[in-house]
Design a protein around this motif. Structure first.
Motif, short mmCIF file in Angstrom:
data_model
loop_
_atom_site.label_atom_id
_atom_site.label_comp_id
_atom_site.label_asym_id
_atom_site.label_seq_id
_atom_site.Cartn_x
_atom_site.Cartn_y
_atom_site.Cartn_z
N ASN A 26 0.82 -1.21 0.00
CA ASN A 26 0.00 0.00 0.00
C ASN A 26 0.85 1.26 0.00
OD1 ASN A 26 -2.41 -1.37 -0.09
ND2 ASN A 26 -2.80 -1.26 2.11
N LEU A 27 2.17 1.08 -0.14
CA LEU A 27 3.12 2.19 -0.30
C LEU A 27 3.27 3.04 0.95
CD1 LEU A 27 2.16 3.24 -3.94
CD2 LEU A 27 4.13 1.88 -3.24
N ASN A 28 2.83 2.53 2.11
CA ASN A 28 3.16 3.21 3.36
C ASN A 28 4.67 3.14 3.59
OD1 ASN A 28 0.45 3.81 4.06
ND2 ASN A 28 0.18 1.72 4.79
N LEU A 29 5.28 2.09 3.10
CA LEU A 29 6.74 1.98 3.02
C LEU A 29 7.11 2.13 1.55
CD1 LEU A 29 7.49 -0.95 5.50
CD2 LEU A 29 8.31 1.41 5.70
N ALA A 30 7.69 3.24 1.19
CA ALA A 30 7.97 3.53 -0.21
C ALA A 30 9.06 2.63 -0.75
CB ALA A 30 8.40 4.99 -0.36
N PRO A 31 9.01 2.31 -2.04
CA PRO A 31 10.08 1.54 -2.67
C PRO A 31 11.43 2.21 -2.42
CG PRO A 31 8.22 1.71 -4.15
CD PRO A 31 7.92 2.61 -2.99
N GLY A 32 12.42 1.40 -2.03
CA GLY A 32 13.75 1.93 -1.75
C GLY A 32 13.99 2.26 -0.30
N THR A 33 12.94 2.19 0.54
CA THR A 33 13.09 2.49 1.97
C THR A 33 13.91 1.41 2.66
OG1 THR A 33 10.94 3.61 2.03
CG2 THR A 33 11.84 2.86 4.13
N GLY A 34 14.86 1.83 3.48
CA GLY A 34 15.65 0.88 4.25
C GLY A 34 14.94 0.50 5.54
N ARG A 76 12.42 -1.79 -5.08
CA ARG A 76 11.85 -0.87 -6.06
C ARG A 76 11.02 -1.67 -7.06
NH1 ARG A 76 16.54 1.60 -4.41
NH2 ARG A 76 16.30 3.85 -4.02
N ILE A 77 10.04 -1.02 -7.65
CA ILE A 77 9.13 -1.71 -8.57
C ILE A 77 9.87 -2.06 -9.85
CG2 ILE A 77 6.98 -1.54 -9.87
CD1 ILE A 77 6.05 0.51 -7.72
N ASN A 78 9.76 -3.32 -10.24
CA ASN A 78 10.47 -3.85 -11.40
C ASN A 78 9.45 -4.08 -12.52
OD1 ASN A 78 11.67 -5.79 -13.23
ND2 ASN A 78 13.25 -6.12 -11.69
N PHE A 79 9.57 -3.34 -13.61
CA PHE A 79 8.58 -3.45 -14.69
C PHE A 79 8.57 -4.84 -15.32
CE2 PHE A 79 8.77 1.27 -14.77
CZ PHE A 79 7.41 1.51 -14.64
N SER A 80 9.71 -5.50 -15.36
CA SER A 80 9.74 -6.87 -15.86
C SER A 80 8.91 -7.78 -14.96
CB SER A 80 11.19 -7.38 -15.93
OG SER A 80 11.23 -8.74 -16.33
N ARG A 81 9.05 -7.58 -13.67
CA ARG A 81 8.25 -8.36 -12.72
C ARG A 81 6.76 -8.03 -12.88
NH1 ARG A 81 8.98 -11.89 -7.83
NH2 ARG A 81 6.87 -11.98 -7.05
N LYS A 213 3.48 4.15 -18.10
CA LYS A 213 4.83 3.79 -17.62
C LYS A 213 5.72 5.02 -17.56
CE LYS A 213 8.79 0.81 -18.63
NZ LYS A 213 9.31 -0.30 -19.46
N ASN A 214 5.75 5.80 -18.63
CA ASN A 214 6.59 7.00 -18.66
C ASN A 214 6.12 8.03 -17.65
OD1 ASN A 214 8.27 5.99 -20.68
ND2 ASN A 214 6.93 6.76 -22.30
N LEU A 215 4.80 8.15 -17.48
CA LEU A 215 4.26 9.09 -16.50
C LEU A 215 4.68 8.69 -15.08
CD1 LEU A 215 0.64 9.58 -17.89
CD2 LEU A 215 2.47 11.28 -17.87
N LEU A 216 4.63 7.40 -14.81
CA LEU A 216 5.00 6.90 -13.49
C LEU A 216 6.47 7.17 -13.19
CD1 LEU A 216 3.12 3.49 -13.51
CD2 LEU A 216 2.69 5.37 -11.92
N ILE A 217 7.33 6.90 -14.17
CA ILE A 217 8.77 7.11 -13.98
C ILE A 217 9.07 8.59 -13.78
CG2 ILE A 217 11.02 6.97 -15.10
CD1 ILE A 217 10.03 4.39 -16.46
N GLU A 218 8.34 9.44 -14.51
CA GLU A 218 8.56 10.88 -14.39
C GLU A 218 8.11 11.40 -13.02
OE1 GLU A 218 6.99 15.01 -16.52
OE2 GLU A 218 6.81 13.10 -17.57
N GLU A 219 6.98 10.88 -12.51
CA GLU A 219 6.44 11.39 -11.25
C GLU A 219 7.07 10.74 -10.02
OE1 GLU A 219 2.09 12.44 -9.26
OE2 GLU A 219 2.30 11.92 -11.39
N PHE A 220 7.45 9.47 -10.17
CA PHE A 220 8.02 8.74 -9.02
C PHE A 220 9.35 8.09 -9.42
CE2 PHE A 220 3.35 8.40 -8.92
CZ PHE A 220 3.07 9.03 -7.72
N PRO A 221 10.34 8.87 -9.78
CA PRO A 221 11.59 8.32 -10.34
C PRO A 221 12.34 7.37 -9.40
CG PRO A 221 11.86 10.64 -9.77
CD PRO A 221 10.40 10.34 -9.67
N ASP A 222 12.19 7.58 -8.10
CA ASP A 222 12.93 6.75 -7.14
C ASP A 222 12.22 5.44 -6.81
OD1 ASP A 222 14.89 8.71 -6.96
OD2 ASP A 222 13.86 9.75 -5.32
N TYR A 223 11.04 5.22 -7.36
CA TYR A 223 10.25 4.04 -7.02
C TYR A 223 10.58 2.83 -7.90
CZ TYR A 223 6.95 6.46 -3.89
OH TYR A 223 6.38 7.14 -2.84
#
Length: 241
Positions: A26-34, A76-81, A213-223
């Motif tokens: 649910n993204l309460n823990l963002a992708p890349g969070t340690g 982080r979210i993997n588009f291949s996955r 896909k491009n919109l997501l990468i542009e808005e959430f580049p670190d995800y």
């Protein structure tokens, strides 16, 4: 991040797993969070053993990236996955349409129509987590009525990246409303027993990522995992707790 010292059901490990997984998808823990075993153990007021086991399960699902002796990150979210999880979902869901039609009853359609109404209400409230929750409930019902709960359990277990993509994309203008309309049309075809039309509508509904896909990468580049590389993943059905 949500935490609780009171467990809903099952073992301590199950409770830690359910809560931590929910926070990740649910993204309460963002992708890349340690995160660390110690931190999570303190958060949930448990020993580190159930946390360690939870980390192992979530790593096998591709939701955690564990670097031994160094760090643990929310993957982080993997588009291949995402593409593979989407393929799994489409394959299984297309297969349940026929048994759904043969086993469905009027009360089932009434319940599904109620879920559509609840999705519309969630859109009005800009409550995207609730929207996706009702979306899952709609699709789960198709499996349940078709008598394919095991398939749904496997699908849900192995769709963490896909779930996070859905939660991000429904925030774009018009996407959520379009999903509701597609649910309405799909339900109409199923109620008529029109399997070919239902199949075509479902394929359209479970569309592949295009411009989003491009919109997501542009808005959430670190995800997201970079196109050049990133964390690998293993699909291990033995990870089911």
């Amino acid at each position: 991040m949500e935490g609780t010292g009171k467990y809903r059901s099952g073992s301590v490990q199950d409770s830690v797993y359910v809560n931590l997984r929910k926070n990740i998808i649910n993204l309460n823990l963002a992708p890349g969070t340690g995160i660390s075993e110690k931190e999570i153990a303190l958060r949930y007021k448990v020993s580190r053993t159930p946390v360690r086991e939870t980390f192992i399960h979530l790593a096998k699902e591709g939701l955690l990236q564990v670097v031994p002796q160094k760090e643990t990150l929310v993957s982080r979210i993997n588009f291949s996955r995402v593409e593979q999880e989407s393929f799994l979902r489409e394959s299984l869901e297309m297969a349940v349409l026929e048994p759904f039609i043969s086993k469905s009853k009027p009360e089932h359609f009434a319940a599904l129509k109620q879920l559509i109404r609840e999705q519309r209400e969630a859109i009005k409230n800009d409550d995207y987590i609730t929207f996706v929750t009702h979306d899952d409930a709609f699709h789960h019902a198709l499996f349940s009525i078709a008598g394919q709960e095991l398939s749904w359990a496997v699908l849900e277990q192995m769709s963490g990246h896909y779930h996070r993509i859905r939660l991000l994309t429904v925030r774009f203008k018009g996407i959520a409303a379009g999903i509701v309309e597609q649910h309405k049309n799909l339900l109409g075809a199923l109620q008529k027993g029109d399997l070919p039309t239902a199949g075509a509508l479902l394929k359209q509904h479970l569309h592949k990522l295009g411009d989003e896909k491009n919109l997501l990468i542009e808005e959430f580049p670190d995800y997201f995992v970079s196109e050049e590389g990133g964390n690998a993943f293993d699909v291990d059905f033995g990870a089911l707790p």
